[in-house]
Motif scaffolding. Structure first.
Motif, PDB file in Angstrom:
ATOM      1  N   ILE A  64      -0.527   8.580   6.515  1.00 26.18           N
ATOM      2  CA  ILE A  64      -0.728   8.954   7.953  1.00 26.18           C
ATOM      3  C   ILE A  64      -1.878   8.050   8.547  1.00 26.18           C
ATOM      4  CG2 ILE A  64      -1.386  10.709   9.777  1.00 26.18           C
ATOM      5  CD1 ILE A  64       0.215  12.897   7.991  1.00 26.18           C
ATOM      6  N   ASP A  65      -2.890   8.168   7.819  1.00 28.82           N
ATOM      7  CA  ASP A  65      -4.203   7.276   8.250  1.00 28.82           C
ATOM      8  C   ASP A  65      -3.722   5.806   8.529  1.00 28.82           C
ATOM      9  OD1 ASP A  65      -7.222   6.755   8.830  1.00 28.82           O
ATOM     10  OD2 ASP A  65      -7.018   5.546   6.760  1.00 28.82           O
ATOM     11  N   MET A 114       0.680  -1.192  -0.009  1.00 28.85           N
ATOM     12  CA  MET A 114       0.068  -0.007  -0.062  1.00 28.85           C
ATOM     13  C   MET A 114       0.995   1.088  -0.117  1.00 28.85           C
ATOM     14  SD  MET A 114      -3.162   0.807   0.019  1.00 28.85           S
ATOM     15  CE  MET A 114      -4.094   2.244   0.071  1.00 28.85           C
ATOM     16  N   ILE A 115       1.825   1.167   0.776  1.00 24.64           N
ATOM     17  CA  ILE A 115       2.816   2.582   0.871  1.00 24.64           C
ATOM     18  C   ILE A 115       3.393   2.769  -0.478  1.00 24.64           C
ATOM     19  CG2 ILE A 115       5.086   3.193   1.979  1.00 24.64           C
ATOM     20  CD1 ILE A 115       2.784   3.212   3.856  1.00 24.64           C
ATOM     21  N   ARG A 116       3.632   1.751  -1.310  1.00 24.21           N
ATOM     22  CA  ARG A 116       4.369   1.887  -2.662  1.00 24.21           C
ATOM     23  C   ARG A 116       3.341   2.462  -3.676  1.00 24.21           C
ATOM     24  NH1 ARG A 116       8.730  -2.551  -3.876  1.00 24.21           N
ATOM     25  NH2 ARG A 116       9.227  -3.201  -1.847  1.00 24.21           N
ATOM     26  N   ARG A 117       1.989   2.200  -3.433  1.00 27.79           N
ATOM     27  CA  ARG A 117       0.776   2.841  -3.924  1.00 27.79           C
ATOM     28  C   ARG A 117       0.909   4.311  -3.774  1.00 27.79           C
ATOM     29  NH1 ARG A 117      -3.250  -1.905  -3.595  1.00 27.79           N
ATOM     30  NH2 ARG A 117      -2.561  -3.361  -4.930  1.00 27.79           N
ATOM     31  N   LEU A 118       0.810   4.630  -2.801  1.00 30.76           N
ATOM     32  CA  LEU A 118       0.918   6.139  -2.030  1.00 30.76           C
ATOM     33  C   LEU A 118       2.073   6.562  -2.802  1.00 30.76           C
ATOM     34  CD1 LEU A 118      -0.372   5.610   1.413  1.00 30.76           C
ATOM     35  CD2 LEU A 118      -1.711   6.226  -0.487  1.00 30.76           C
ATOM     36  N   LEU A 119       3.180   6.372  -2.591  1.00 30.18           N
ATOM     37  CA  LEU A 119       4.355   6.933  -3.083  1.00 30.18           C
ATOM     38  C   LEU A 119       4.377   7.221  -4.524  1.00 30.18           C
ATOM     39  CD1 LEU A 119       7.205   5.323  -1.130  1.00 30.18           C
ATOM     40  CD2 LEU A 119       6.405   7.491  -0.894  1.00 30.18           C
ATOM     41  N   ALA A 120       3.856   6.172  -5.284  1.00 29.23           N
ATOM     42  CA  ALA A 120       3.604   6.246  -6.731  1.00 29.23           C
ATOM     43  C   ALA A 120       2.621   7.515  -7.116  1.00 29.23           C
ATOM     44  CB  ALA A 120       3.069   4.991  -7.543  1.00 29.23           C
ATOM     45  N   MET A 121       1.696   7.578  -6.219  1.00 25.86           N
ATOM     46  CA  MET A 121       0.673   8.618  -6.349  1.00 25.86           C
ATOM     47  C   MET A 121       1.262   9.947  -6.327  1.00 25.86           C
ATOM     48  SD  MET A 121      -3.228   8.878  -4.785  1.00 25.86           S
ATOM     49  CE  MET A 121      -2.888   9.833  -3.364  1.00 25.86           C
ATOM     50  N   ALA A 122       2.091  10.007  -5.166  1.00 28.91           N
ATOM     51  CA  ALA A 122       2.816  11.226  -4.762  1.00 28.91           C
ATOM     52  C   ALA A 122       3.699  11.635  -6.026  1.00 28.91           C
ATOM     53  CB  ALA A 122       3.555  11.255  -3.420  1.00 28.91           C
ATOM     54  N   GLY A 163      -1.042  19.092  -9.270  1.00 31.63           N
ATOM     55  CA  GLY A 163       0.047  18.427  -8.935  1.00 31.63           C
ATOM     56  C   GLY A 163       0.022  18.233  -7.425  1.00 31.63           C
ATOM     57  N   LEU A 164      -0.097  19.230  -6.726  1.00 27.84           N
ATOM     58  CA  LEU A 164       0.160  19.231  -5.199  1.00 27.84           C
ATOM     59  C   LEU A 164      -1.039  18.533  -4.589  1.00 27.84           C
ATOM     60  CD1 LEU A 164       1.481  20.682  -3.005  1.00 27.84           C
ATOM     61  CD2 LEU A 164       0.260  22.487  -3.098  1.00 27.84           C
ATOM     62  N   THR A 165      -2.251  18.132  -5.089  1.00 28.08           N
ATOM     63  CA  THR A 165      -3.424  17.576  -4.522  1.00 28.08           C
ATOM     64  C   THR A 165      -3.088  16.239  -4.429  1.00 28.08           C
ATOM     65  OG1 THR A 165      -5.053  19.201  -5.482  1.00 28.08           O
ATOM     66  CG2 THR A 165      -5.673  17.110  -4.935  1.00 28.08           C
ATOM     67  N   PRO A 166      -2.510  15.311  -5.104  1.00 31.72           N
ATOM     68  CA  PRO A 166      -2.164  13.990  -5.004  1.00 31.72           C
ATOM     69  C   PRO A 166      -1.330  13.870  -4.173  1.00 31.72           C
ATOM     70  CG  PRO A 166      -1.863  14.473  -7.429  1.00 31.72           C
ATOM     71  CD  PRO A 166      -2.287  15.932  -6.860  1.00 31.72           C
ATOM     72  N   ILE A 167      -0.192  14.694  -3.940  1.00 26.59           N
ATOM     73  CA  ILE A 167       0.945  14.661  -3.015  1.00 26.59           C
ATOM     74  C   ILE A 167       0.393  14.702  -1.500  1.00 26.59           C
ATOM     75  CG2 ILE A 167       2.740  15.933  -2.197  1.00 26.59           C
ATOM     76  CD1 ILE A 167       3.369  16.678  -4.944  1.00 26.59           C
ATOM     77  N   ILE A 168      -0.596  15.772  -1.438  1.00 30.47           N
ATOM     78  CA  ILE A 168      -1.306  15.913  -0.063  1.00 30.47           C
ATOM     79  C   ILE A 168      -2.131  14.879   0.373  1.00 30.47           C
ATOM     80  CG2 ILE A 168      -2.680  17.392   1.072  1.00 30.47           C
ATOM     81  CD1 ILE A 168      -1.501  19.886  -0.467  1.00 30.47           C
ATOM     82  N   VAL A 169      -2.953  14.476  -0.558  1.00 35.62           N
ATOM     83  CA  VAL A 169      -3.899  13.189  -0.327  1.00 35.62           C
ATOM     84  C   VAL A 169      -3.089  11.966  -0.043  1.00 35.62           C
ATOM     85  CG1 VAL A 169      -5.673  11.531  -1.420  1.00 35.62           C
ATOM     86  CG2 VAL A 169      -5.833  14.203  -1.723  1.00 35.62           C
ATOM     87  N   SER A 170      -2.223  11.877  -0.798  1.00 40.36           N
ATOM     88  CA  SER A 170      -1.129  10.596  -0.505  1.00 40.36           C
ATOM     89  C   SER A 170      -0.716  10.453   0.725  1.00 40.36           C
ATOM     90  CB  SER A 170      -0.265  10.155  -1.750  1.00 40.36           C
ATOM     91  OG  SER A 170       0.961  11.221  -1.274  1.00 40.36           O
ATOM     92  N   GLN A 171      -0.105  11.715   1.339  1.00 40.37           N
ATOM     93  CA  GLN A 171       0.347  11.978   2.574  1.00 40.37           C
ATOM     94  C   GLN A 171      -0.467  11.678   3.796  1.00 40.37           C
ATOM     95  OE1 GLN A 171       3.831  12.199   3.335  1.00 40.37           O
ATOM     96  NE2 GLN A 171       3.800  11.569   1.298  1.00 40.37           N
ATOM     97  N   LEU A 172      -1.667  12.360   3.618  1.00 37.63           N
ATOM     98  CA  LEU A 172      -2.857  12.226   4.535  1.00 37.63           C
ATOM     99  C   LEU A 172      -3.450  10.621   4.751  1.00 37.63           C
ATOM    100  CD1 LEU A 172      -4.780  15.362   4.223  1.00 37.63           C
ATOM    101  CD2 LEU A 172      -3.386  14.808   5.888  1.00 37.63           C
ATOM    102  N   TRP A 173      -3.261  10.132   3.759  1.00 42.72           N
ATOM    103  CA  TRP A 173      -3.507   8.698   3.486  1.00 42.72           C
ATOM    104  C   TRP A 173      -2.644   7.861   4.258  1.00 42.72           C
ATOM    105  CZ3 TRP A 173      -5.695   6.059  -1.673  1.00 42.72           C
ATOM    106  CH2 TRP A 173      -6.322   4.675  -1.527  1.00 42.72           C
TER     107      TRP A 173
END
Length: 62
Positions: free
Chosen positions: A43-44, A1-9, A31-41
């Motif tokens: 953290i969750d 899951m972390i790899r997917r979030l990093l790919a999204m960022a 471009g900033l939107t998926p970075i912020i969303v992936s970081q929040l996800w």
């Protein structure tokens, strides 16, 4: 899951970099939107892992 979030960022970083190089606000914000969303996800997910560890520790201690 972390790899997917990093790919999204990473995708967001590429779009944001394009917007910054071209000095255009919309690609930068888009471009900033998926970075912020992936970081929040991310953290969750870490909170969920932490809470699961607490539950297991409480069950083992009882």
């Amino acid at each position: 899951m972390i790899r997917r979030l990093l790919a999204m960022a990473a995708v967001g970083l590429g779009i944001m970099a394009y917007g910054l190089v071209r000095v255009e606000p919309w690609p930068s914000l888009f471009g900033l939107t998926p970075i912020i969303v992936s970081q929040l996800w991310q953290i969750d997910r870490f909170v969920a892992v932490y809470e699961e560890g607490l539950r297991r520790a409480a069950a083992a201690g009882s």
